[in-house]
Design a protein around this motif. Structure first.
Motif, PDB file in Angstrom:
ATOM      1  N   GLY A   1      13.184  22.451   5.929  1.00  0.00           N
ATOM      2  CA  GLY A   1      12.065  21.866   6.865  1.00  0.00           C
ATOM      3  C   GLY A   1      10.814  22.707   6.662  1.00  0.00           C
ATOM      4  O   GLY A   1       9.642  22.841   7.554  1.00  0.00           O
ATOM      5  N   CYS A   2      11.078  24.078   6.283  1.00  0.00           N
ATOM      6  CA  CYS A   2      10.142  25.331   6.584  1.00  0.00           C
ATOM      7  C   CYS A   2       9.420  25.089   5.658  1.00  0.00           C
ATOM      8  O   CYS A   2       9.005  26.290   5.191  1.00  0.00           O
ATOM      9  CB  CYS A   2      10.821  26.499   6.866  1.00  0.00           C
ATOM     10  SG  CYS A   2      12.384  27.035   5.312  1.00  0.00           S
ATOM     11  N   GLY A   3       9.702  24.182   4.068  1.00  0.00           N
ATOM     12  CA  GLY A   3       9.359  24.908   3.553  1.00  0.00           C
ATOM     13  C   GLY A   3       8.741  24.718   2.244  1.00  0.00           C
ATOM     14  O   GLY A   3       8.624  24.916   0.577  1.00  0.00           O
ATOM     15  N   LYS A   4      10.411  25.304   2.028  1.00  0.00           N
ATOM     16  CA  LYS A   4      10.691  26.310   0.638  1.00  0.00           C
ATOM     17  C   LYS A   4      10.714  25.038  -0.204  1.00  0.00           C
ATOM     18  O   LYS A   4      10.280  25.648  -1.353  1.00  0.00           O
ATOM     19  CB  LYS A   4      12.441  26.318   0.832  1.00  0.00           C
ATOM     20  CG  LYS A   4      12.608  27.196   2.230  1.00  0.00           C
ATOM     21  CD  LYS A   4      14.357  27.179   1.976  1.00  0.00           C
ATOM     22  CE  LYS A   4      14.673  26.221   2.458  1.00  0.00           C
ATOM     23  NZ  LYS A   4      14.663  25.963   3.533  1.00  0.00           N
ATOM     24  N   SER A   5      11.159  24.081  -0.694  1.00  0.00           N
ATOM     25  CA  SER A   5      10.764  23.049  -1.001  1.00  0.00           C
ATOM     26  C   SER A   5      10.016  23.137  -1.721  1.00  0.00           C
ATOM     27  O   SER A   5       9.292  22.824  -3.123  1.00  0.00           O
ATOM     28  CB  SER A   5      11.948  21.877  -1.660  1.00  0.00           C
ATOM     29  OG  SER A   5      13.185  22.442  -0.937  1.00  0.00           O
ATOM     30  N   THR A   6       8.767  22.862  -0.713  1.00  0.00           N
ATOM     31  CA  THR A   6       8.008  22.429  -1.074  1.00  0.00           C
ATOM     32  C   THR A   6       6.299  23.496  -2.164  1.00  0.00           C
ATOM     33  O   THR A   6       6.064  23.264  -3.196  1.00  0.00           O
ATOM     34  CB  THR A   6       6.426  22.086   0.604  1.00  0.00           C
ATOM     35  OG1 THR A   6       7.018  21.214   1.138  1.00  0.00           O
ATOM     36  CG2 THR A   6       4.802  22.100   0.047  1.00  0.00           C
TER      37      THR A   6
HETATM   38  P1  ADP Z   1      11.836  22.750   2.863  1.00  0.00           P
HETATM   39  O1  ADP Z   1      12.708  22.897   1.155  1.00  0.00           O
HETATM   40  O2  ADP Z   1      12.376  24.174   3.528  1.00  0.00           O
HETATM   41  O3  ADP Z   1      13.716  21.967   3.615  1.00  0.00           O
HETATM   42  P2  ADP Z   1      10.019  21.307   2.171  1.00  0.00           P
HETATM   43  O4  ADP Z   1       8.755  21.463   1.760  1.00  0.00           O
HETATM   44  O5  ADP Z   1      11.353  20.241   2.262  1.00  0.00           O
HETATM   45  O6  ADP Z   1      10.937  22.255   3.778  1.00  0.00           O
HETATM   46  O7  ADP Z   1       8.765  20.535   4.186  1.00  0.00           O
HETATM   47  C1  ADP Z   1       8.423  20.950   4.422  1.00  0.00           C
HETATM   48  C2  ADP Z   1       7.876  20.642   5.931  1.00  0.00           C
HETATM   49  O8  ADP Z   1       6.634  19.532   4.877  1.00  0.00           O
HETATM   50  C3  ADP Z   1       8.638  19.775   6.600  1.00  0.00           C
HETATM   51  O9  ADP Z   1       8.291  19.442   7.714  1.00  0.00           O
HETATM   52  C4  ADP Z   1       8.680  17.967   6.017  1.00  0.00           C
HETATM   53  O10 ADP Z   1       9.549  17.053   6.946  1.00  0.00           O
HETATM   54  C5  ADP Z   1       7.564  17.420   4.975  1.00  0.00           C
HETATM   55  N1  ADP Z   1       6.924  16.739   3.552  1.00  0.00           N
HETATM   56  C6  ADP Z   1       8.323  17.354   2.498  1.00  0.00           C
HETATM   57  N2  ADP Z   1       7.960  16.001   1.980  1.00  0.00           N
HETATM   58  C7  ADP Z   1       6.562  16.286   2.444  1.00  0.00           C
HETATM   59  C8  ADP Z   1       5.869  14.711   2.181  1.00  0.00           C
HETATM   60  N3  ADP Z   1       5.634  13.685   0.718  1.00  0.00           N
HETATM   61  N4  ADP Z   1       4.638  14.186   3.005  1.00  0.00           N
HETATM   62  C9  ADP Z   1       4.757  14.115   4.229  1.00  0.00           C
HETATM   63  N5  ADP Z   1       5.820  15.742   4.305  1.00  0.00           N
HETATM   64  C10 ADP Z   1       6.486  15.796   3.563  1.00  0.00           C
END
Ligand code: ADP
Length: 355
Positions: A41-46
């Protein structure tokens, strides 16, 4: 200098208001292996999806080889992405799965077949080329995913927890293969993982993230030796953090902090309030050892794991700290619980940071 990848103050706020990433700055050189590491949830995948172009970015710019690709669609970027679940088409053959990216790009048939054959051969997938993807083992599926990502000859390969679905053994094997492959191809890799050992073992530099912000970008060894923030000190390795009041600098980058356990001297800029000591920086020393930071406590617990002695030392005020010493030292074996222990720390291995 032209970087393969450059993120300039990149941020993402989802439509529901979630701020997933803020002010992400990064420069990646050609052929570098960079890992994004941090808790779920720290934003890596985003961030990875923004690099790939699968996610719109809210602020900032993405550059690749000096070109601004912020608004360029994924298939027009010099990137290729490998997903944790591989996203293979189960009812398509291995060959069709691997050819998919080239088909999307409209590669002429002869060229497509030549490239697919070459990559199947490289990954030892020839014998399975006509088998359906869902009839293969986890390791084979992993190789297909890699082959599919690489067949389009990307400049930058993006990998989202690509080893997450594998068991520990296979994970280790594929980790090694991945590193060798990356060196051989000279392609830039950006790799997302929440597994510390994977990030530290594979990459040239690690980007540690928490709560959507970059905490530190450093080579693995430096993350261990010189954590820059309290989060990194807590998240990486096994550190003890001592709190105190700054005593100013004492020349050549060494500053001092006055803690309840005495004065701690270490590397810092001055005015820091925390001293970070890695578990392996402590040594058991005779009373009065000069030129070391000395701490006095008692042995609370001892576990010998192979060559390493994991000690728990109780400091005054009932504070237990983790200490790692060589299990071969006689004093480590003879100490009995409750025995007084003097720990010595070389100030050069102490990092002073801001709270
Ligand atoms: P990680 O890859 O580090 O686990 P993510 O990038 O998946 O983290 O998520 C970062 C934050 O954005 C988290 O709080 C997650 O819940 C939120 N998030 C991810 N995808 C979405 C989305 N499509 N809509 C709203 N919030 C999202």
């Amino acid at each position: 200098m032209v970087y393969d990848l450059e993120l300039i103050s990149v941020g993402k706020t989802y439509s529901d208001g979630t701020v997933a990433v803020s002010d992400f700055d990064l420069k990646v050189e050609k052929g570098e292996f960079v890992a994004f590491l941090g808790p779920s949830g720290c934003g890596k995948s985003t961030t990875l999806r923004m690099i790939a172009g699968f996610e719109d970015i809210t602020n900032g710019e993405v550059m690749m080889m000096g070109r601004n690709v912020t608004h360029v669609p994924p298939e027009k970027r010099p990137t290729s992405m490998i997903f944790q679940n591989y996203a293979l088409f189960p009812h398509m053959s291995v060959r069709e799965n691997v050819a998919f990216g080239l088909d999307v790009k409209g590669t002429p048939k002869a060229e497509r077949d030549r490239k697919v054959d070459r990559i199947l051969d490289m990954f030892d997938l020839e014998p399975f080329a006509d088998r359906k993807a869902d009839k293969l083992s986890g390791g084979q599926r992993q190789r297909i995913a890699l082959a599919r990502g690489l067949v389009v000859e990307p400049e930058i390969l993006l990998l989202d927890e690509p080893l997450g679905a594998l068991d520990a053994n296979l994970r280790r094997i594929i980790q090694n293969e991945l590193k060798l492959l990356q060196r051989e191809l000279g392609i830039t890799f950006v790799f997302v993982t929440h597994a510390q050992s994977e990030a530290l073992g594979l990459s040239d530099r690690v980007v540690v993230m928490s709560n959507g912000v970059v905490e530190q970008i450093s080579p693995p060894r430096e993350l261990y030796r010189r954590p820059a923030t309290p989060f990194v000190a807590d998240f990486i390795g096994s550190n003890t953090v001592f709190e105190g009041t700054p005593k100013g600098t004492a020349g050549s980058g060494f500053g001092q902090i006055d803690t309840p356990y005495g004065i701690m001297t270490g590397l810092g800029q001055g005015n820091e309030t925390l001293a970070v000591v890695p578990a392996e920086a402590f040594r058991i020393v005779p009373l009065g050892t000069p030129n070391e930071i000395l701490l006095h406590g008692t042995l609370a617990d001892r576990q010998l794991v192979g060559a390493v002695g994991h000690l728990k030392i109780r400091l005054p005020g009932d504070r237990d700290i983790a200490v790692e010493v060589s299990a071969d030292r006689p004093e480590v074996r003879t100490l009995t619980p409750g025995a007084p222990v003097t720990l010595g720390v070389d100030p050069a291995s102490v990092t002073l940071i801001h709270a």
